[in-house]
Every structure is written in structure tokens, then in C-alpha cells.
Design an enzyme around this catalytic site. Structure first.
Site, PDB file in Angstrom:
ATOM      1  N   HIS A 181       0.831  -1.200   0.000  1.00 49.76           N
ATOM      2  CA  HIS A 181       0.000   0.000   0.000  1.00 49.76           C
ATOM      3  C   HIS A 181       0.870   1.255   0.000  1.00 49.76           C
ATOM      4  O   HIS A 181       0.598   2.218  -0.722  1.00 49.76           O
ATOM      5  CB  HIS A 181      -0.902   0.012   1.238  1.00 49.76           C
ATOM      6  CG  HIS A 181      -2.052  -0.932   1.147  1.00 49.76           C
ATOM      7  ND1 HIS A 181      -2.547  -1.611   2.232  1.00 49.76           N
ATOM      8  CD2 HIS A 181      -2.811  -1.315   0.098  1.00 49.76           C
ATOM      9  CE1 HIS A 181      -3.556  -2.366   1.855  1.00 49.76           C
ATOM     10  NE2 HIS A 181      -3.733  -2.209   0.565  1.00 49.76           N
ATOM     11  N   CYS A 487      -3.159  -3.416 -18.357  1.00 50.78           N
ATOM     12  CA  CYS A 487      -3.558  -2.477 -17.301  1.00 50.78           C
ATOM     13  C   CYS A 487      -2.795  -2.676 -15.995  1.00 50.78           C
ATOM     14  O   CYS A 487      -3.178  -2.129 -14.970  1.00 50.78           O
ATOM     15  CB  CYS A 487      -5.062  -2.576 -17.042  1.00 50.78           C
ATOM     16  SG  CYS A 487      -5.607  -4.178 -16.402  1.00 50.78           S
TER      17      CYS A 487
END
Length: 527
Positions: A181, A487
Site C-alpha cells: 500500500h 492495465c
């Protein structure tokens, strides 16, 4: 002290020069109370203070950061987490000892797992533990000086978010991960970060030079090393500045070959900060953001999808059906498994929970008339999975038509992230489009977890085996009239873009912050 160069893995490109600041400092001293009742009140107040700090941070955070903070708030408000600590206080322990003991027991259980998903949960628990301990001790001496390089074993997301990066600085970690994160937050905010350092750092080393473009840190540098570093830093800044001139232009290679560059988004609010003229649409809209504390109803999803479609106008918006599971747990939806990356995740989970999947399908069908919608299914491994999902869309379309509800059937495509699809794409000749998910495809091909610094050197989309699969999918798509895009994170990596274009790709989707650098990198490729 002689100069010392330590190698690591680049997680967020950039350069930082400054003093080291140790993250792993012990908490302040807690002043014990006179009774168990007072200790209970002290812990309750500290938890409340930690929650209040997180709530305040949510108000100014972007969508990715807000999701992390909301998860921490939910855990702090969960009685199952704090209950053992309050029980220990009743048995005579002080608030700080009780909280540390309760959280350390939870952390040890997750740390002992051989699964990255559970070890990542341990990092969240450590962050939560330390937030409350800081509140208990009112430790105010933990703020890093402006421009410091934060060093340690790992860094908590909340520590990153509460740090003022406006005066520079960076992050250098012994552990950490390029897929964590914090790494994602660092890339979106331009904070230099290196993980997986081969040797530990100590704050007593004085001045340090962090080269997060190449993955090194130099301690106690010589004047010559400082000069070379500043030259490299200036060159990087110049390249970034030059890249901005490409932002408003259509992307094209050195030979003039057009390349579509779309953006990846995680929340409808993300588009508020993006000029649609700078990109070719949305190549990936994640829908996991909707599946937070409670499962979203049809109307909530419909409004979210419609907002992005109307923003994009005629440009395509590719929305991925919920990709829960793996490293994305959703309360009330996902299940805990021994190996979640190879378990019930993505389309497998959606097909197992039709009550939830049908709600999302109806919302997508209703939103489709408001723009150029495309829908893709994640974690497809067999053609039967695609056919079942497509059949559900047909069923819900018929039901909406019978009720006279406005709707439209969008093109249905698949993520190419499971090797079975990349190896035998001919089994999926009937899909509307392919979107290569380079993050998962790479980790599955290389058997190297994307969030494990110990095997980060193996997790590369530029490995010949991965590129061969990317190239074969691109070639199959071109031969059969099936559009192919990518992507994953590799699409926005200037070092990977030449290899991807040489493999035959002409459509990349990147994080909004990477648009300019991606277009600049494309312009240098001679294809």
C-alpha cells in the site's frame, strides 16, 4: 565513517538527500494508573484518540489512502480485537502491557503464516498496535525532520500519510514491497522509495543519498559521490519536466506509431483530478472500493459507474467486475483461505455468490447508456467461466427489458492474468477484448509473490517467459480482430514500456500520476 553503498529494489522512482530517521523507535514511557478501572478508561481513550486521528486523515486522503485508513478504523472499533486487552486489564495488567500483549499475539499468528496475504495483515496490526501505544504514551517525539529519509524494517501506511513530504525526503526499508500500500501511495505522490535493502541502516550514519531510480542508498557519501548524485537527481527532474510536455499530446512512438494510453482508477472521485483530454479513456476501473464495510446496493453502484461514464464522454471506460479475494478481502463476501491468491477470488467468487454478482450486473447494464462502457471479468481461467458470466448478463438484461428499465449490453472482455488464458487464447476467441493484468500474470508465471521483497528480483514483466506470453496474446488479438491492452503496473513503468511495445502492445493503461512519463517513454521507442 567511510562511504557505504547498499543495494535494494526501486519501489518509487526519485532522489532524496538528507539525514536518516529511524522508524523503529521505541514508544514513550506509559504512566500506570491507580486502578484497573482507570487503566480501562485510559485504553478506551487511547483507542478513541487513534480513531479520531484516522478519521481526520480520511477527510484529506485520496481514494486509495482513504480505503486503507477506513480498514484500520474498522479494526480499532472491532471488540474482537480489543476484548483480550480489556480482559487482561481486569486481571491486573496496565493498559499499555495489555494492549501490546493482545496485539502481539494476533501479529505472531499472522507472521507465522507462509502466505503473503496473512503476513500483510500482520503489518496492518502492527500499525494499529503502535497507533494506540503512541496515544497511550502521548509520544510527540516521533516526527521526522523535514527532508529526512525514513529508514527501518517497514513503514506503516498511516506513518506515510501523516508525514509532510512537501520539503522532500524519502523511504529506505530493509523489508517492504514494491506492491505494498505504501509503495502505491509513494508512486502516486512522487516520494522516492527503495525496499529490500541488503543491509540494515542506522540513523547515526549522518547524511544519506537515496537513489530510488536505480535502487541504492549511500551512507556518509564523499564530496565526489554527492556531486554525482546531484547531477543524476537534476537529470531525473529534467526528464520529469520534459515529460510534462507530452501530457496533452496523443502518445506516439519515435516512428509515429500511435499508442493508446488510458488511466487506471480505483474510485469515481479519482476522475475529478484528471483532465479527460490527457488520456484515451479508462482502461481499468476497479470496483472493490464499493465493497468496504457493507456490500453496496444496486443504486450505489449505478451512481458510481454513471459518474465516470459521463466524465469520459465518448471515450471508453472499462469497468472490472469485483476482484475480491487474494490481497483484497471484503467482509461478508470473501472467505479466509490457506492460499488466497490461488483460491476463491475474482470471477470464481462472483460466480459462487450470484446474489451479489447479479446486483453488480444490473447496475452496470443500467449505467451503460450513459457512456462508452466495456466490462471485463477478472481471474478467468476457463472459457466456461466467461460463458457463465456472459449468460448472467443476458439474463439480467432480459429481466430489465421486461420491467421497462433503461439499459444497454456492453462489450464483455476478460483479464489475461491466469497463464492458462495467455498460453491458449484461442479458447477465448469469442470475447470482445483482452486486458493483460501484468501484476498477477507475472507472479503466476514466475512463482514469485508480487508483495514479497525477498523474491522481488524474480517478479519482472521483462522476463522472457512473461514477454513471450504478452507477445503471443497481442499477436492472437491482432490476427483475430480482438483488441488487446495492458492495465498492470508495468504499463506505467518507463523501463518496461519499450519491451511491451516491442512485444506488440499498442494500448496501455496507467496510474494517472504516470501519464506524462509513460507518454514520454513511448516517444523514445523506435517501433
Amino acid at each position: 565513517m567511510r562511504a557505504m553503498r547498499i543495494e535494494g529494489v526501486p519501489a518509487s522512482a526519485g532522489y532524496a538527500e538528507g539525514p536518516l530517521f529511524e522508524l523503529d523507535r521505541p514508544a514513550g514511557v506509559y504512566a500506570s494508573k491507580a486502578s484497573s478501572a482507570e487503566e480501562t478508561l485510559s485504553l478506551e481513550a487511547a483507542i478513541g484518540k487513534a480513531v479520531s486521528r484516522l478519521v481526520a486523515m480520511v477527510g484529506t486522503a485520496d481514494s486509495d489512502a482513504a480505503g486503507i485508513l477506513e480498514f484500520h478504523i474498522a479494526m480499532l472499533e472491532d471488540d474482537a480485537l480489543s476484548g483480550p486487552a480489556f480482559a487482561s486489564i481486569a486481571s491486573g495488567k496496565t493498559a499499555d502491557a495489555a494492549w501490546r500483549q493482545a496485539l502481539d499475539a494476533e501479529i505472531a499468528g499472522y507472521d507465522a503464516s507462509d502466505q503473503d496475504y496473512f503476513r500483510a495483515r500482520a503489518a496492518d496490526l502492527r500499525d494499529i498496535r503502535d497507533q494506540v501505544l503512541r496515544a497511550l504514551t502521548e509520544d510527540g517525539d516521533s516526527t521526522a525532520p523535514a527532508g529526512a529519509i525514513l529508514c527501518g524494517e517497514d513503514i506503516a501506511p498511516t506513518r506515510f500519510l501523516e508525514t509532510d513530504w512537501s520539503h522532500g525526503g524519502g523511504i529506505a526499508l530493509k523489508a517492504g514491497s514494491t506492491a505494498s500500500h505504501v509503495a502505491m501511495l509513494a508512486r502516486s505522490r512522487g516520494v522516492p522509495m527503495v525496499v529490500g535493502l541488503r543491509e540494515p541502516l542506522t540513523a547515526g550514519s549522518g547524511m544519506a543519498l537515496l537513489d530510488a531510480e536505480h535502487g541504492t542508498i549511500v551512507l556518509a557519501p564523499s564530496l565526489t559521490e554527492i556531486g554525482s548524485f546531484r547531477q543524476a537527481s537534476s537529470s531525473f527532474a529534467a526528464r520529469q519536466g520534459k515529460a510534462q510536455t507530452f501530457l496533452a499530446r496523443p502518445a506516439a512512438t519515435k516512428r509515429g506509431t500511435a499508442v493508446r494510453v488510458q488511466v487506471n482508477i480505483a474510485d469515481p472521485r479519482d476522475v475529478d483530478a484528471i483532465d479527460i483530454a490527457t488520456c484515451d479513456g479508462v482502461g481499468l476501473m476497479r470496483t472493490e472500493f464499493l465493497f468496504g464495510k457493507t456490500l453496496p446496493d444496486e443504486e450505489t453502484q449505478y451512481r458510481a459507474y454513471r459518474k465516470v461514464l459521463e466524465w469520459a464522454g465518448e471515450k471508453p471506460v472499462t469497468i472490472r467486475t469485483v476482484d475480491a479475494g487474494g490481497d483484497k478481502p471484503v467482509p461478508g463476501f470473501t472467505v479466509e483461505e490457506g492460499n488466497p491468491f490461488l483460491g476463491l477470488r475474482g470471477i470464481r467468487l462472483s460466480l459462487a455468490r450470484l446474489d451479489i454478482f447479479r446486483v453488480q450486473i444490473r447496475a452496470l447494464l443500467r449505467a451503460a447508456p450513459h457512456g462508452n462502457l466495456k466490462v471485463m471479468f477478472p481471474m478467468i481461467a476457463t472459457s466456461e467461466e466467461y460463458e457463465r458470466a456472459a449468460a448472467l448478463f443476458a439474463e439480467e438484461r432480459a429481466a430489465l427489458a421486461a420491467r421497462g428499465v433503461a439499459h444497454k449490453m456492453p462489450p464483455l472482455g476478460i483479464m489475461v492474468e491466469v497463464p492458462s488464458v495467455a498460453i491458449a487464447p484461442e479458447a477465448f476467441a469469442g470475447v470482445a477484448f483482452f486486458s493483460i493484468g501484468s501484476n498477477d500474470l507475472t507472479q503466476y508465471v514466475m512463482a514469485a509473490a508480487r508483495d514479497n521483497a525477498a523474491v522481488a528480483h524474480l517478479n519482472s514483466v521483462r522476463h522472457p517467459a512473461v514477454l513471450r506470453l504478452v507477445g503471443s496474446v497481442a499477436a492472437f488479438g491482432q490476427e483475430n480482430g480482438i483488441p488487446v491492452s495492458l492495465c498492470g503496473d508495468a504499463g506505467g513503468d518507463p523501463a518496461s514500456i519499450p519491451s511491451l511495445l516491442e512485444a506488440g502492445l499498442r494500448d496501455l493503461s496507467v496510474a494517472p500520476a504516470q501519464l506524462a512519463m509513460a507518454k514520454a517513454a513511448i516517444a523514445d521507442v523506435p517501433v
